[in-house]
Design an enzyme around this catalytic site. Structure first.
Site, PDB file in Angstrom:
ATOM      1  N   ALA A  60      23.672 -55.787 -39.350  1.00  0.00           N
ATOM      2  CA  ALA A  60      23.872 -55.787 -37.902  1.00  0.00           C
ATOM      3  C   ALA A  60      23.050 -54.667 -37.274  1.00  0.00           C
ATOM      4  O   ALA A  60      22.780 -53.639 -37.895  1.00  0.00           O
ATOM      5  CB  ALA A  60      25.351 -55.597 -37.583  1.00  0.00           C
ATOM      6  N   ASP A  63      19.376 -57.877 -34.833  1.00  0.00           N
ATOM      7  CA  ASP A  63      19.479 -59.017 -33.912  1.00  0.00           C
ATOM      8  C   ASP A  63      20.826 -58.940 -33.204  1.00  0.00           C
ATOM      9  O   ASP A  63      21.711 -59.763 -33.413  1.00  0.00           O
ATOM     10  CB  ASP A  63      19.329 -60.327 -34.688  1.00  0.00           C
ATOM     11  CG  ASP A  63      19.230 -61.549 -33.788  1.00  0.00           C
ATOM     12  OD1 ASP A  63      18.997 -61.370 -32.578  1.00  0.00           O
ATOM     13  OD2 ASP A  63      19.381 -62.667 -34.304  1.00  0.00           O
ATOM     14  N   MET A 111      22.646 -45.835 -30.101  1.00  0.00           N
ATOM     15  CA  MET A 111      22.464 -46.948 -29.174  1.00  0.00           C
ATOM     16  C   MET A 111      23.698 -47.181 -28.300  1.00  0.00           C
ATOM     17  O   MET A 111      23.583 -47.442 -27.108  1.00  0.00           O
ATOM     18  CB  MET A 111      22.129 -48.224 -29.940  1.00  0.00           C
ATOM     19  CG  MET A 111      20.877 -48.135 -30.816  1.00  0.00           C
ATOM     20  SD  MET A 111      19.370 -47.811 -29.896  1.00  0.00           S
ATOM     21  CE  MET A 111      19.120 -49.386 -29.092  1.00  0.00           C
ATOM     22  N   PHE A 113      26.284 -49.615 -28.791  1.00  0.00           N
ATOM     23  CA  PHE A 113      26.700 -51.021 -28.644  1.00  0.00           C
ATOM     24  C   PHE A 113      26.079 -51.687 -27.410  1.00  0.00           C
ATOM     25  O   PHE A 113      26.762 -52.393 -26.656  1.00  0.00           O
ATOM     26  CB  PHE A 113      28.228 -51.140 -28.560  1.00  0.00           C
ATOM     27  CG  PHE A 113      28.974 -50.902 -29.843  1.00  0.00           C
ATOM     28  CD1 PHE A 113      28.310 -50.757 -31.054  1.00  0.00           C
ATOM     29  CD2 PHE A 113      30.363 -50.822 -29.842  1.00  0.00           C
ATOM     30  CE1 PHE A 113      29.020 -50.547 -32.235  1.00  0.00           C
ATOM     31  CE2 PHE A 113      31.087 -50.613 -31.014  1.00  0.00           C
ATOM     32  CZ  PHE A 113      30.402 -50.468 -32.208  1.00  0.00           C
ATOM     33  N   SER A 171      31.182 -47.138 -36.088  1.00  0.00           N
ATOM     34  CA  SER A 171      30.019 -46.598 -35.391  1.00  0.00           C
ATOM     35  C   SER A 171      30.353 -45.211 -34.855  1.00  0.00           C
ATOM     36  O   SER A 171      31.413 -45.014 -34.251  1.00  0.00           O
ATOM     37  CB  SER A 171      29.616 -47.507 -34.229  1.00  0.00           C
ATOM     38  OG  SER A 171      28.660 -46.863 -33.410  1.00  0.00           O
ATOM     39  N   SER A 241      28.051 -49.105 -46.163  1.00  0.00           N
ATOM     40  CA  SER A 241      28.722 -48.404 -45.102  1.00  0.00           C
ATOM     41  C   SER A 241      27.900 -48.422 -43.828  1.00  0.00           C
ATOM     42  O   SER A 241      26.765 -48.884 -43.825  1.00  0.00           O
ATOM     43  CB  SER A 241      28.946 -46.937 -45.510  1.00  0.00           C
ATOM     44  OG  SER A 241      27.705 -46.222 -45.494  1.00  0.00           O
ATOM     45  N   TYR A 314      18.363 -52.913 -43.087  1.00  0.00           N
ATOM     46  CA  TYR A 314      17.672 -53.006 -41.804  1.00  0.00           C
ATOM     47  C   TYR A 314      16.600 -51.925 -41.722  1.00  0.00           C
ATOM     48  O   TYR A 314      15.417 -52.215 -41.547  1.00  0.00           O
ATOM     49  CB  TYR A 314      18.692 -52.906 -40.662  1.00  0.00           C
ATOM     50  CG  TYR A 314      18.146 -52.684 -39.268  1.00  0.00           C
ATOM     51  CD1 TYR A 314      16.793 -52.838 -38.953  1.00  0.00           C
ATOM     52  CD2 TYR A 314      19.000 -52.331 -38.222  1.00  0.00           C
ATOM     53  CE1 TYR A 314      16.317 -52.635 -37.664  1.00  0.00           C
ATOM     54  CE2 TYR A 314      18.536 -52.131 -36.934  1.00  0.00           C
ATOM     55  CZ  TYR A 314      17.195 -52.268 -36.663  1.00  0.00           C
ATOM     56  OH  TYR A 314      16.732 -52.061 -35.391  1.00  0.00           O
TER      57      TYR A 314
END
EC number: 1.3.5.2
Length: 362
Positions: A60, A63, A111, A113, A171, A241, A314
């Protein structure tokens, strides 16, 4: 060295990281990536009732808004995870909020969310032909008065389009979110989400697997608490994680003290230790997705050996380029051939004790 490593990375790294990411999304939307995923039954795994064509997924954060789901599979991934998605659209934190630590091959992000919200992302997923496995990573809005309610809303909204859910309570970029990992809060969260799944199962006639995404910055006691609550729940697995707030061992970088979560190569060791510890605490049956510092076939396989059923990455793709999944696939198959192994699952848990013995220094 690939074209990306020689030319593409240098060009992209001249751009602001967030702008470069947006260009990558546009490139995938264009359809210019024409790779075909390598299909080999030795890489296929069945986890939480789902059959994955291969064990590698896109984590995640790439995208977020489900804009390039099908294009991602052409990069060689066996599954992808969109999000994090919140009920209402939100812009996220102020820019700049994404930083490359080139010396460490790492990324710091705060970021917050940023995403298009439930309805828009749902509509995009509903508009595609459902075949390959797509997980939906759900979160809470920064200004919400009911965090747990936001997660319940995510289950209900995406139940007809998701293959699995990841509940992101780890997060570091939404103030107070990680408090949901505390035992009493986690117990209530699990109860409400399980109830939402039960209600939607009755409505739709099928059950969707649910994973909980953990931070790597928990103490041993906190890991014990999470394991205890999960063992009493009907959740299907863990994602281990998320990014870390720790900066130990980083090389000198202009951005090393920026706020936010650290991902990339430096996260591999800590995330793998937490992975192995959770495998020990939870036993062999619960599903675990290993994330953090996966860069090549060796690190991907080490996650499996430390107790993972599936692997995501990622940041590695930011530094190694869009061929990374394809290259890992080829190299893993070669290693399996050399080892005389017929299925990727045969590697699981070989190094759990090796990794779990390390202490988590906070």
């Amino acid at each position: 060295m690939s074209f990306f490593q020689c030319i593409g990375r240098s060009a992209l790294f001249m751009l602001d990281p967030e702008h470069a990411h947006n260009l990558a999304i546009l490139w995938l939307k264009s359809g210019l990536n024409s790779h075909k995923r390598i299909v080999d039954k030795r890489l296929s795994v069945r986890v939480a009732g789902l059959k994955f064509e291969n064990f590698m997924g896109l984590a995640a954060g790439f995208d977020k808004n489900a804009e390039v789901v099908d294009a991602v599979f052409r990069l060689g991934f066996g599954f992808t995870e969109v999000g994090t998605v919140t009920p209402k659209p939100q812009a996220g934190n102020a820019k700049p909020r994404l930083f490359r630590l080139k010396e460490d091959e790492a990324i710091i992000n705060r970021m917050g969310f940023n995403n298009d919200g439930h309805q828009i992302v749902h509509d995009r997923l509903q508009g595609r032909k459902k075949s390959d496995i797509v997980g939906v990573n759900i979160g809470a809005n920064k200004d919400t008065l009911n965090r747990i309610g936001d997660y319940v809303a995510g289950i209900t909204c995406f139940y007809d389009v998701a293959d699995y859910f990841t509940v992101n309570i780890s997060s570091p970029n939404t103030p107070g979110l990680r408090d949901l990992q505390a035992r009493d809060n986690l117990r209530l969260l699990i109860k409400e989400i399980s109830q939402a799944r039960s209600e939607n199962k009755k409505k739709h006639g099928f059950s969707i697997p649910i994973f909980l995404k953990l931070a790597p910055d928990l103490t041993e006691q906190e890991l014990d608490d999470v394991a205890a609550e999960l063992s009493l729940s009907d959740f299907d697995g863990l994602v281990v994680s998320n990014t870390t707030l720790f900066r130990q061992g980083l090389k000198k970088s202009a951005f090393m003290n920026e706020g936010g979560g650290l991902s990339g190569r430096p996260l591999f060791e800590r995330s793998t230790i937490v992975l192995a510890k959770m495998r020990q605490k939870l036993g062999k049956d619960i599903a675990i997705i290993g994330v953090g510092g996966v860069w090549d076939a060796q690190t991907a396989l080490e996650k499996i050996k430390a107790g993972a059923d599936l692997v995501q990455f990622y940041s590695g793709m930011v530094y190694e380029g869009p061929d990374l999944a394809k290259n890992i696939t080829k190299d893993v198959l070669q290693m399996m051939q050399q080892d005389g192994v017929d299925t990727i699952k045969a590697y699981r848990d070989h190094h759990v004790e090796k990794w779990a013995k390390f202490e988590l220094h906070l």
